[in-house]
Design a protein around this motif. Sequence first.
Motif, PDB file in Angstrom:
ATOM      1  N   ASP A 117      28.425  -8.421 106.483  1.00  0.00           N
ATOM      2  CA  ASP A 117      29.696  -8.310 107.199  1.00  0.00           C
ATOM      3  C   ASP A 117      29.569  -8.483 108.705  1.00  0.00           C
ATOM      4  O   ASP A 117      30.464  -8.097 109.450  1.00  0.00           O
ATOM      5  CB  ASP A 117      30.351  -6.957 106.893  1.00  0.00           C
ATOM      6  CG  ASP A 117      29.464  -5.772 107.268  1.00  0.00           C
ATOM      7  OD1 ASP A 117      28.381  -6.004 107.838  1.00  0.00           O
ATOM      8  OD2 ASP A 117      29.856  -4.626 106.990  1.00  0.00           O
ATOM      9  N   ASN A 118      28.465  -9.081 109.164  1.00  0.00           N
ATOM     10  CA  ASN A 118      28.348  -9.326 110.595  1.00  0.00           C
ATOM     11  C   ASN A 118      27.543 -10.593 110.856  1.00  0.00           C
ATOM     12  O   ASN A 118      26.818 -11.088 109.996  1.00  0.00           O
ATOM     13  CB  ASN A 118      27.725  -8.117 111.306  1.00  0.00           C
ATOM     14  CG  ASN A 118      26.308  -7.839 110.845  1.00  0.00           C
ATOM     15  OD1 ASN A 118      25.359  -8.502 111.258  1.00  0.00           O
ATOM     16  ND2 ASN A 118      26.147  -6.849 109.976  1.00  0.00           N
ATOM     17  N   ASN A 143      34.599 -11.873 104.309  1.00  0.00           N
ATOM     18  CA  ASN A 143      36.018 -11.546 104.252  1.00  0.00           C
ATOM     19  C   ASN A 143      36.432 -10.643 105.400  1.00  0.00           C
ATOM     20  O   ASN A 143      35.597  -9.984 106.039  1.00  0.00           O
ATOM     21  CB  ASN A 143      36.354 -10.866 102.925  1.00  0.00           C
ATOM     22  CG  ASN A 143      35.704  -9.509 102.766  1.00  0.00           C
ATOM     23  OD1 ASN A 143      34.548  -9.413 102.333  1.00  0.00           O
ATOM     24  ND2 ASN A 143      36.424  -8.452 103.111  1.00  0.00           N
ATOM     25  N   ARG A 144      37.726 -10.639 105.640  1.00  0.00           N
ATOM     26  CA  ARG A 144      38.328  -9.694 106.564  1.00  0.00           C
ATOM     27  C   ARG A 144      39.157  -8.724 105.721  1.00  0.00           C
ATOM     28  O   ARG A 144      38.741  -8.380 104.618  1.00  0.00           O
ATOM     29  CB  ARG A 144      39.182 -10.437 107.598  1.00  0.00           C
ATOM     30  CG  ARG A 144      38.325 -11.376 108.467  1.00  0.00           C
ATOM     31  CD  ARG A 144      39.133 -12.064 109.530  1.00  0.00           C
ATOM     32  NE  ARG A 144      40.161 -12.929 108.948  1.00  0.00           N
ATOM     33  CZ  ARG A 144      40.972 -13.713 109.654  1.00  0.00           C
ATOM     34  NH1 ARG A 144      40.868 -13.735 110.973  1.00  0.00           N
ATOM     35  NH2 ARG A 144      41.866 -14.483 109.058  1.00  0.00           N
ATOM     36  N   MET A 145      40.301  -8.263 106.222  1.00  0.00           N
ATOM     37  CA  MET A 145      41.046  -7.239 105.499  1.00  0.00           C
ATOM     38  C   MET A 145      41.563  -7.736 104.151  1.00  0.00           C
ATOM     39  O   MET A 145      41.353  -7.094 103.126  1.00  0.00           O
ATOM     40  CB  MET A 145      42.209  -6.733 106.339  1.00  0.00           C
ATOM     41  CG  MET A 145      42.988  -5.610 105.642  1.00  0.00           C
ATOM     42  SD  MET A 145      44.212  -4.860 106.711  1.00  0.00           S
ATOM     43  CE  MET A 145      44.829  -3.571 105.602  1.00  0.00           C
ATOM     44  N   GLY A 148      39.355 -14.191 102.917  1.00  0.00           N
ATOM     45  CA  GLY A 148      37.920 -14.440 103.021  1.00  0.00           C
ATOM     46  C   GLY A 148      37.566 -15.846 102.618  1.00  0.00           C
ATOM     47  O   GLY A 148      38.442 -16.656 102.284  1.00  0.00           O
ATOM     48  N   ASP A 187      30.737  -0.794 115.075  1.00  0.00           N
ATOM     49  CA  ASP A 187      30.581  -1.110 113.650  1.00  0.00           C
ATOM     50  C   ASP A 187      30.360   0.173 112.869  1.00  0.00           C
ATOM     51  O   ASP A 187      29.563   0.232 111.938  1.00  0.00           O
ATOM     52  CB  ASP A 187      29.402  -2.075 113.458  1.00  0.00           C
ATOM     53  CG  ASP A 187      29.369  -2.657 112.052  1.00  0.00           C
ATOM     54  OD1 ASP A 187      28.267  -2.921 111.561  1.00  0.00           O
ATOM     55  OD2 ASP A 187      30.450  -2.808 111.451  1.00  0.00           O
ATOM     56  N   LYS A 199      40.692  -0.883 106.561  1.00  0.00           N
ATOM     57  CA  LYS A 199      39.955  -2.027 107.091  1.00  0.00           C
ATOM     58  C   LYS A 199      39.918  -3.195 106.118  1.00  0.00           C
ATOM     59  O   LYS A 199      39.844  -4.352 106.526  1.00  0.00           O
ATOM     60  CB  LYS A 199      38.522  -1.615 107.435  1.00  0.00           C
ATOM     61  CG  LYS A 199      38.428  -0.493 108.468  1.00  0.00           C
ATOM     62  CD  LYS A 199      36.965  -0.119 108.716  1.00  0.00           C
ATOM     63  CE  LYS A 199      36.852   1.001 109.732  1.00  0.00           C
ATOM     64  NZ  LYS A 199      35.438   1.392 109.970  1.00  0.00           N
ATOM     65  N   GLN A 200      39.935  -2.904 104.807  1.00  0.00           N
ATOM     66  CA  GLN A 200      39.837  -3.963 103.806  1.00  0.00           C
ATOM     67  C   GLN A 200      40.715  -3.649 102.613  1.00  0.00           C
ATOM     68  O   GLN A 200      40.816  -2.494 102.186  1.00  0.00           O
ATOM     69  CB  GLN A 200      38.390  -4.137 103.337  1.00  0.00           C
ATOM     70  CG  GLN A 200      37.460  -4.749 104.361  1.00  0.00           C
ATOM     71  CD  GLN A 200      36.095  -5.063 103.786  1.00  0.00           C
ATOM     72  OE1 GLN A 200      35.763  -4.635 102.686  1.00  0.00           O
ATOM     73  NE2 GLN A 200      35.286  -5.808 104.517  1.00  0.00           N
ATOM     74  N   ASN A 233      43.498 -15.929 100.478  1.00  0.00           N
ATOM     75  CA  ASN A 233      44.265 -14.882 101.132  1.00  0.00           C
ATOM     76  C   ASN A 233      45.027 -14.118 100.062  1.00  0.00           C
ATOM     77  O   ASN A 233      45.959 -14.657  99.451  1.00  0.00           O
ATOM     78  CB  ASN A 233      45.225 -15.482 102.161  1.00  0.00           C
ATOM     79  CG  ASN A 233      45.878 -14.417 103.030  1.00  0.00           C
ATOM     80  OD1 ASN A 233      46.356 -13.397 102.538  1.00  0.00           O
ATOM     81  ND2 ASN A 233      45.911 -14.653 104.328  1.00  0.00           N
TER      82      ASN A 233
END
Length: 274
Positions: A117-118, A143-145, A148, A187, A199-200, A233
């Motif tokens: 995730d980074n 992915n983000r919230m 991805g 983080d 966050k997700q 999405n």
Amino acid sequence: MKEHFIHSDLLRREVKIDVIGAGGTGSQVINGLARLHLALLSLGHPGGLDVTLWDDDVVSQSNVGRQAFFPVDVGSHKAPTLINRLNVAFGLGWESRVERVASRTSLRSDIVIGCVDNRRARRAILDAASDGFHAKYWLDCGNRMSDGQVILGEVPSRMDRDDTPRLPHAGDLFPELVDPSLDAADDAPSCSLAEALEKQSLFINTAMAMQACQLLFELFRHGRITHHGLFMNLKTGRTSPLPVSPETWKRFGFIMPTPKPAKQAKGMVDRLAA
């Protein structure tokens, strides 16, 4: 539309896979790989998959419910917990490594699946995958919230020529994904499932893991793919494939290298011109 054909030797022997990260996506990917392994054997593949899972983290309370862990797993290391469970359930001999992959790590597998995730971790995966004497696939899941991407590409070894045509990887198409300087300073881990869900989205990791495993299934089942990734999405319900297309890659700033003509000995050239 173009096609990418699987490295033929992967259809003739056991395929070695490194999965980097056993969190939201990685813990789901590893379960999908067990199913893929059984499917390949039933379809006549000679060796199936040999998987190693890398992660140095332990299961926290906030992981239960969003990742593939149970309350009894809290406090245990993620990688061996998942691998031991699959080995017992399916009679496998897969391995786990309770450590992080660093740039100096040498990954000698055929396929590296990144579930991190980074950007710093992605950079380390790319560097580690470049080591060795043969090119390998890098399947990046991010992915983000609620959205991805999954991108399958080829990482050339340090022995390969720079002009060798290949399937571009995530770092080729999105250089910012492997630039550690763009990582956020904060983080901090979530302390509860409710905080993690801020966050997700609950099922974004599962969705990306499913698409990653499906892409590998298509590659092994048919020996070829017409798309090597996709963007999803969950909030809008939109999914866009990433086609195997130099024209599409060019829009992302990646130009397919043109192979240089092989050099010939001067004496041979003279004889042909005579």
